[in-house]
Design a protein around this motif. Structure first.
Motif, PDB file in Angstrom:
ATOM      1  N   ALA A  15       0.823  -1.206   0.000  1.00 31.69           N
ATOM      2  CA  ALA A  15       0.000   0.000   0.000  1.00 31.69           C
ATOM      3  C   ALA A  15       0.860   1.259   0.000  1.00 31.69           C
ATOM      4  O   ALA A  15       0.533   2.248  -0.670  1.00 31.69           O
ATOM      5  CB  ALA A  15      -0.929  -0.003   1.214  1.00 31.69           C
ATOM      6  N   GLU A  16       1.978   1.231   0.727  1.00 27.61           N
ATOM      7  CA  GLU A  16       2.866   2.394   0.769  1.00 27.61           C
ATOM      8  C   GLU A  16       3.460   2.662  -0.612  1.00 27.61           C
ATOM      9  O   GLU A  16       3.538   3.811  -1.053  1.00 27.61           O
ATOM     10  CB  GLU A  16       3.968   2.163   1.807  1.00 27.61           C
ATOM     11  N   ALA A  17       3.829   1.599  -1.311  1.00 32.80           N
ATOM     12  CA  ALA A  17       4.363   1.760  -2.669  1.00 32.80           C
ATOM     13  C   ALA A  17       3.284   2.291  -3.624  1.00 32.80           C
ATOM     14  O   ALA A  17       3.561   3.169  -4.451  1.00 32.80           O
ATOM     15  CB  ALA A  17       4.918   0.430  -3.177  1.00 32.80           C
ATOM     16  N   TRP A  20       2.807   5.899  -3.017  1.00 35.90           N
ATOM     17  CA  TRP A  20       3.907   6.652  -3.634  1.00 35.90           C
ATOM     18  C   TRP A  20       3.570   6.936  -5.097  1.00 35.90           C
ATOM     19  O   TRP A  20       3.752   8.053  -5.580  1.00 35.90           O
ATOM     20  CB  TRP A  20       5.212   5.860  -3.565  1.00 35.90           C
ATOM     21  N   LEU A  21       3.104   5.896  -5.798  1.00 36.95           N
ATOM     22  CA  LEU A  21       2.758   6.069  -7.203  1.00 36.95           C
ATOM     23  C   LEU A  21       1.664   7.122  -7.365  1.00 36.95           C
ATOM     24  O   LEU A  21       1.768   8.019  -8.212  1.00 36.95           O
ATOM     25  CB  LEU A  21       2.309   4.737  -7.812  1.00 36.95           C
ATOM     26  N   ALA A  22       0.633   7.036  -6.538  1.00 43.47           N
ATOM     27  CA  ALA A  22      -0.468   7.996  -6.627  1.00 43.47           C
ATOM     28  C   ALA A  22       0.026   9.410  -6.325  1.00 43.47           C
ATOM     29  O   ALA A  22      -0.368  10.372  -6.992  1.00 43.47           O
ATOM     30  CB  ALA A  22      -1.586   7.598  -5.665  1.00 43.47           C
ATOM     31  N   LEU A  23       0.888   9.537  -5.331  1.00 42.55           N
ATOM     32  CA  LEU A  23       1.419  10.855  -4.989  1.00 42.55           C
ATOM     33  C   LEU A  23       2.304  11.404  -6.104  1.00 42.55           C
ATOM     34  O   LEU A  23       2.247  12.595  -6.430  1.00 42.55           O
ATOM     35  CB  LEU A  23       2.207  10.781  -3.678  1.00 42.55           C
ATOM     36  N   LEU A  24       3.105  10.550  -6.719  1.00 46.27           N
ATOM     37  CA  LEU A  24       3.944  11.004  -7.833  1.00 46.27           C
ATOM     38  C   LEU A  24       3.100  11.460  -9.020  1.00 46.27           C
ATOM     39  O   LEU A  24       3.415  12.467  -9.667  1.00 46.27           O
ATOM     40  CB  LEU A  24       4.915   9.898  -8.253  1.00 46.27           C
ATOM     41  N   VAL A  25       2.034  10.728  -9.300  1.00 42.83           N
ATOM     42  CA  VAL A  25       1.122  11.146 -10.385  1.00 42.83           C
ATOM     43  C   VAL A  25       0.465  12.474 -10.012  1.00 42.83           C
ATOM     44  O   VAL A  25       0.342  13.381 -10.854  1.00 42.83           O
ATOM     45  CB  VAL A  25       0.070  10.054 -10.676  1.00 42.83           C
ATOM     46  N   GLY A  26       0.057  12.608  -8.745  1.00 47.03           N
ATOM     47  CA  GLY A  26      -0.531  13.869  -8.291  1.00 47.03           C
ATOM     48  C   GLY A  26       0.437  15.027  -8.422  1.00 47.03           C
ATOM     49  O   GLY A  26       0.053  16.140  -8.803  1.00 47.03           O
ATOM     50  N   ASN A  36      -3.191  21.280 -11.469  1.00 46.72           N
ATOM     51  CA  ASN A  36      -4.255  20.947 -10.529  1.00 46.72           C
ATOM     52  C   ASN A  36      -3.650  20.309  -9.276  1.00 46.72           C
ATOM     53  O   ASN A  36      -2.970  19.297  -9.354  1.00 46.72           O
ATOM     54  CB  ASN A  36      -5.237  19.987 -11.211  1.00 46.72           C
ATOM     55  N   GLU A  37      -3.925  20.876  -8.108  1.00 52.24           N
ATOM     56  CA  GLU A  37      -3.359  20.384  -6.853  1.00 52.24           C
ATOM     57  C   GLU A  37      -4.206  19.307  -6.171  1.00 52.24           C
ATOM     58  O   GLU A  37      -3.836  18.831  -5.105  1.00 52.24           O
ATOM     59  CB  GLU A  37      -3.171  21.544  -5.877  1.00 52.24           C
ATOM     60  N   LEU A  38      -5.298  18.927  -6.745  1.00 50.23           N
ATOM     61  CA  LEU A  38      -6.221  17.998  -6.090  1.00 50.23           C
ATOM     62  C   LEU A  38      -5.566  16.658  -5.765  1.00 50.23           C
ATOM     63  O   LEU A  38      -5.760  16.114  -4.669  1.00 50.23           O
ATOM     64  CB  LEU A  38      -7.465  17.782  -6.959  1.00 50.23           C
ATOM     65  N   GLY A  39      -4.764  16.121  -6.689  1.00 52.71           N
ATOM     66  CA  GLY A  39      -4.126  14.828  -6.455  1.00 52.71           C
ATOM     67  C   GLY A  39      -3.189  14.843  -5.258  1.00 52.71           C
ATOM     68  O   GLY A  39      -3.163  13.913  -4.457  1.00 52.71           O
ATOM     69  N   VAL A  40      -2.436  15.930  -5.110  1.00 56.15           N
ATOM     70  CA  VAL A  40      -1.516  16.039  -3.976  1.00 56.15           C
ATOM     71  C   VAL A  40      -2.294  16.223  -2.674  1.00 56.15           C
ATOM     72  O   VAL A  40      -1.946  15.654  -1.646  1.00 56.15           O
ATOM     73  CB  VAL A  40      -0.523  17.201  -4.191  1.00 56.15           C
ATOM     74  N   LYS A  41      -3.375  16.987  -2.718  1.00 58.83           N
ATOM     75  CA  LYS A  41      -4.198  17.195  -1.524  1.00 58.83           C
ATOM     76  C   LYS A  41      -4.852  15.895  -1.052  1.00 58.83           C
ATOM     77  O   LYS A  41      -5.049  15.697   0.141  1.00 58.83           O
ATOM     78  CB  LYS A  41      -5.272  18.245  -1.794  1.00 58.83           C
ATOM     79  N   ILE A  42      -5.176  15.025  -1.992  1.00 63.36           N
ATOM     80  CA  ILE A  42      -5.810  13.750  -1.624  1.00 63.36           C
ATOM     81  C   ILE A  42      -4.774  12.717  -1.230  1.00 63.36           C
ATOM     82  O   ILE A  42      -4.868  12.099  -0.163  1.00 63.36           O
ATOM     83  CB  ILE A  42      -6.679  13.225  -2.792  1.00 63.36           C
ATOM     84  N   PHE A  43      -3.773  12.519  -2.083  1.00 66.80           N
ATOM     85  CA  PHE A  43      -2.838  11.416  -1.865  1.00 66.80           C
ATOM     86  C   PHE A  43      -1.694  11.737  -0.911  1.00 66.80           C
ATOM     87  O   PHE A  43      -1.054  10.831  -0.395  1.00 66.80           O
ATOM     88  CB  PHE A  43      -2.299  10.909  -3.205  1.00 66.80           C
ATOM     89  N   GLY A  44      -1.445  13.018  -0.645  1.00 67.82           N
ATOM     90  CA  GLY A  44      -0.410  13.382   0.318  1.00 67.82           C
ATOM     91  C   GLY A  44      -0.701  12.841   1.710  1.00 67.82           C
ATOM     92  O   GLY A  44       0.125  12.132   2.305  1.00 67.82           O
ATOM     93  N   PRO A  45      -1.877  13.139   2.275  1.00 69.53           N
ATOM     94  CA  PRO A  45      -2.197  12.609   3.602  1.00 69.53           C
ATOM     95  C   PRO A  45      -2.327  11.078   3.627  1.00 69.53           C
ATOM     96  O   PRO A  45      -1.955  10.438   4.612  1.00 69.53           O
ATOM     97  CB  PRO A  45      -3.534  13.261   3.943  1.00 69.53           C
ATOM     98  N   ILE A  46      -2.834  10.506   2.549  1.00 68.39           N
ATOM     99  CA  ILE A  46      -2.945   9.047   2.490  1.00 68.39           C
ATOM    100  C   ILE A  46      -1.559   8.425   2.541  1.00 68.39           C
ATOM    101  O   ILE A  46      -1.302   7.488   3.301  1.00 68.39           O
ATOM    102  CB  ILE A  46      -3.711   8.603   1.221  1.00 68.39           C
ATOM    103  N   HIS A  47      -0.655   8.981   1.735  1.00 71.12           N
ATOM    104  CA  HIS A  47       0.711   8.465   1.735  1.00 71.12           C
ATOM    105  C   HIS A  47       1.372   8.667   3.105  1.00 71.12           C
ATOM    106  O   HIS A  47       2.077   7.789   3.598  1.00 71.12           O
ATOM    107  CB  HIS A  47       1.548   9.141   0.652  1.00 71.12           C
ATOM    108  N   GLY A  48       1.135   9.811   3.718  1.00 66.65           N
ATOM    109  CA  GLY A  48       1.703  10.067   5.043  1.00 66.65           C
ATOM    110  C   GLY A  48       1.231   9.060   6.078  1.00 66.65           C
ATOM    111  O   GLY A  48       2.025   8.552   6.877  1.00 66.65           O
ATOM    112  N   GLY A  49      -0.046   8.749   6.057  1.00 71.15           N
ATOM    113  CA  GLY A  49      -0.590   7.756   6.991  1.00 71.15           C
ATOM    114  C   GLY A  49      -0.016   6.367   6.758  1.00 71.15           C
ATOM    115  O   GLY A  49       0.329   5.656   7.705  1.00 71.15           O
TER     116      GLY A  49
END
Length: 113
Positions: A15-17, A20-26, A36-49
């Protein structure tokens, strides 16, 4: 307990990997032409958790499986580069570091002579 924690560790590594992919795409979308910053706003906290969960599970699995300190440090460091958790999980599985079979708590006495 040992098997459940080990399965959670493997799931967290995957899941962490993926996060990472989702955050890189964001980040690509954020800094690319769309802007568009939406991907980083969504996947940043998910990746952090998931990053924190992976770190905690590394410590739990390292204790349960009696990993050496260098192996534990490498497992923790693998959370930083993208997709390294997958490489570590595969390496640890090949080396038998994730085997869930109960190990004997005492060693057999060695024959003398």
């Amino acid at each position: 307990m040992r098997e459940k924690v080990t399965r959670l560790f493997v799931a967290a590594a995957i899941a962490e990997a993926c996060s990472w992919l989702a955050l890189l795409v964001g980040m690509l979308v954020k800094y690319g032409p769309p802007g568009n910053e939406l991907g980083v706003k969504i996947f940043g906290p998910i990746h952090g958790g998931l990053f924190v969960a992976y770190g905690l599970l590394v410590l739990a699995v390292a204790r349960l499986h009696r990993w050496s300190l260098p192996a534990t440090v490498v497992a923790l460091a693998c959370a930083v580069p993208p997709f390294a958790t997958l490489a570590f999980e595969r390496w640890a599985r090949r080396r038998g570091m994730l085997d869930t079979a109960a190990r004997p708590t005492t060693r057999e006495p060695a024959p003398v002579g």
